[in-house]
Each structure stands twice: as C-alpha cells, then as structure tokens.
Motif scaffolding. Structure first.
Motif, PDB file in Angstrom:
ATOM      1  N   LEU A   7       0.828  -1.212   0.000  1.00  0.00           N
ATOM      2  CA  LEU A   7       0.000   0.000   0.000  1.00  0.00           C
ATOM      3  C   LEU A   7       0.861   1.260   0.000  1.00  0.00           C
ATOM      4  O   LEU A   7       0.503   2.251  -0.645  1.00  0.00           O
ATOM      5  N   ALA A  33      -5.502  -0.331   4.665  1.00  0.00           N
ATOM      6  CA  ALA A  33      -5.838   0.712   3.675  1.00  0.00           C
ATOM      7  C   ALA A  33      -6.508   1.899   4.358  1.00  0.00           C
ATOM      8  O   ALA A  33      -6.202   3.058   4.045  1.00  0.00           O
ATOM      9  N   PRO A  40      -6.391   0.613  -2.391  1.00  0.00           N
ATOM     10  CA  PRO A  40      -5.563  -0.419  -3.021  1.00  0.00           C
ATOM     11  C   PRO A  40      -6.139  -0.942  -4.322  1.00  0.00           C
ATOM     12  O   PRO A  40      -7.319  -0.760  -4.624  1.00  0.00           O
TER      13      PRO A  40
END
Length: 117
Positions: A7, A33, A40
């Motif tokens: 990420l 995330a 993502p």
C-alpha cells in the motif's frame, strides 16, 4: 508487513496489486488501507475446475492447493460491494500448471476464468 509495504508502494505511484488467496486476507487489507488512507488495487487468485494434463495434473483443478473457489471469490466481491469498494478489485489470476501442450486445456481455463471475471 507485506500489505503495508504494497500500500505504501501504491501511494508513491508503484502499481502494486495485492492478490488475495484467502478470504481471511481481505479484512487486513481493508484495515491497513483505512489506516494509511490508500485505495488499493486488488486481485484474486482463482482456483479453476479446469484440470491440467501431464506430470502435475494432480495439483490442478478443484482440489488444487492454492487459490479461491468461485464461491469464495464471490464472497470477496460481496464484501467489497457492501463496503462500496468493489472498484478495488481489478484482477483475476489463475495458474493451471506448466508445460501444457494441449490448447484445449488452455481454452477451457480461459473460458472458466472469464466467467469468474
């Protein structure tokens, strides 16, 4: 650590795709995330029913060791849809084996993967 690395790479412009092989991986990706504020790009590794031919045929098809059954893929789709994050899912990956000499096996796998997609 790998999810956070992927990420953070995505955040700086690297096209890092996280490929899920288990439904249990999705909550971790969602949590990290959210914490990092990153949207993502996800994929799923599908377990196809298509059976390979040859030396490694025993490790292909519905009893393959790796990948998500179509039902498990749909669970991930439903979860992402419920969260309004279905756009995160952009890739279907599968592996039917190596050294496949019959085009009919490849064509069948492609048809099946297209149905999942």
């Amino acid at each position: 650590e790998f999810v956070e690395l992927a990420l953070n790479a995505h955040r700086i412009g690297v096209n890092a795709i996280i490929v899920l092989e288990s439904p249990s991986e999705l909550p971790l990706v969602i949590e990290v995330a959210a914490r990092l504020g990153v949207e993502p790009v996800l994929g799923v590794r599908a377990q196809l029913a298509t059976k390979s031919i040859g030396q490694w045929s025993g490790t292909s098809g519905e009893h393959a060791k790796f990948g998500l059954s179509p039902a498990r893929v749909m669970e991930i789709v439903a979860t992402l849809r419920d969260l309004g994050k279905l756009g995160w899912l952009q890739l279907v990956h599968y592996h039917i084996g190596s050294q496949i000499f019959q085009i009919s096996v490849i064509k069948q796998a492609l048809r099946e993967a297209a149905l999942i997609y």
